[in-house]
Design an enzyme around this catalytic site. Sequence first.
Site, PDB file in Angstrom:
ATOM      1  N   GLY A 138       6.507   1.879   1.420  1.00 53.10           N
ATOM      2  CA  GLY A 138       6.000   0.516   1.530  1.00 53.10           C
ATOM      3  C   GLY A 138       6.875  -0.478   0.802  1.00 53.10           C
ATOM      4  O   GLY A 138       8.107  -0.385   0.800  1.00 53.10           O
ATOM      5  N   CYS A 139       6.226  -1.430   0.129  1.00 55.99           N
ATOM      6  CA  CYS A 139       6.953  -2.501  -0.562  1.00 55.99           C
ATOM      7  C   CYS A 139       7.844  -1.963  -1.674  1.00 55.99           C
ATOM      8  O   CYS A 139       8.775  -2.648  -2.103  1.00 55.99           O
ATOM      9  CB  CYS A 139       5.971  -3.519  -1.128  1.00 55.99           C
ATOM     10  SG  CYS A 139       5.016  -4.384   0.148  1.00 55.99           S
ATOM     11  N   GLY A 140       7.594  -0.764  -2.154  1.00 54.73           N
ATOM     12  CA  GLY A 140       8.425  -0.175  -3.203  1.00 54.73           C
ATOM     13  C   GLY A 140       9.719   0.426  -2.698  1.00 54.73           C
ATOM     14  O   GLY A 140      10.585   0.805  -3.487  1.00 54.73           O
TER      15      GLY A 140
END
Length: 350
Positions: A138-140
């Site tokens: 995801g955003c990581g």
Amino acid sequence: MPFIAATAKIDLPYKTEQTEARKQALELFSKNFPEAKRLIFAFDNTEIKYRNFCKPLSYYEKPNTFEERNNEYIKTALDYSVQATEDCIAKAGITKEDITDILFVSTTGLATPSLDGMIINKMRLNPHVNRSPLWGLGCGGGVSGMAKANTVAKANPDAVVLLIAVELCSLTLIKSDYSKSNFIGSSLFSDGIAACIIKGDNHKHNNEVTYVGSSSKLYYNSLEVMGWDFQDTGFKVLFSKDIPTFIKEHIKEDIDEFLSKHQLKMSDIKNFIFHPGGKKVLDAYQDTLGVEGDFLKTTREVMNNYGNMSSATVLYVLEKFMREGFEKGYGLMLSMGPGFSSEMVLLKVS
């Protein structure tokens, strides 16, 4: 130590004003989601001015299946990955034959063989390139991918590592999902494709951005904070309103602990290369970290002009720093993602 040789990003052809996305969302949701009119202010409060979309707004009005959207993901991801890679290769002053490793980061579509294999095939890269598809971060994913790319280059000083992040969040929109999370998600998420070249230390350079270290942390009992719920209709977005609170409770201590391992303090960080998440997330960083001045200016500008492009966003922030210039000293890359998790990379800018 490894160093970042070049970065590239894609400005997609259907960049759309947030006001237009707001108007369409109200039309699509209001009939089946009575709270839409009350919650439409969420679009205004994001501070996002433009959204980076791979399709015109009219595409998202039409009924489509998960299969159709995923096929679009594969085609679009491949085309723009090649474009970003070619741009990055030119900036790095290398040839495509020099690439030894590829890390491909994404969480918004499915493909087997994975996209890195398709990229090698389409570009006719060295068929012996080492491949590492990274899915589900995801955003990581952008910061995690950067950490892993540098780990590869540290292990092999002759390495030339290509890192690509592709997130086509708009293609995950389930038109028939009239949930609050889908409505709020439609106010934030955009599409982004970015590429970076990381080289091992045996390559001659006068490069100013070198890798120092990284940290990855998964917080126990927080699996429900962010992610996907996989349904017949596709990827249903899940994220909690508690994310800013979570950041306020954990992130300063985590950063301080990470920096102390390198005999550094927050005051030593001159360049903050953060994934924006959203306005409330940026406010949480601002309130919690106690750094003077507008230290998230570059991050905020990327969010304003592109929206939240999941893992690719932080690489757009990095590209902006690379293009416009760093302040000498240290740089900290940071993003939060599903798990719930945090990813950090420490850079030295000379």
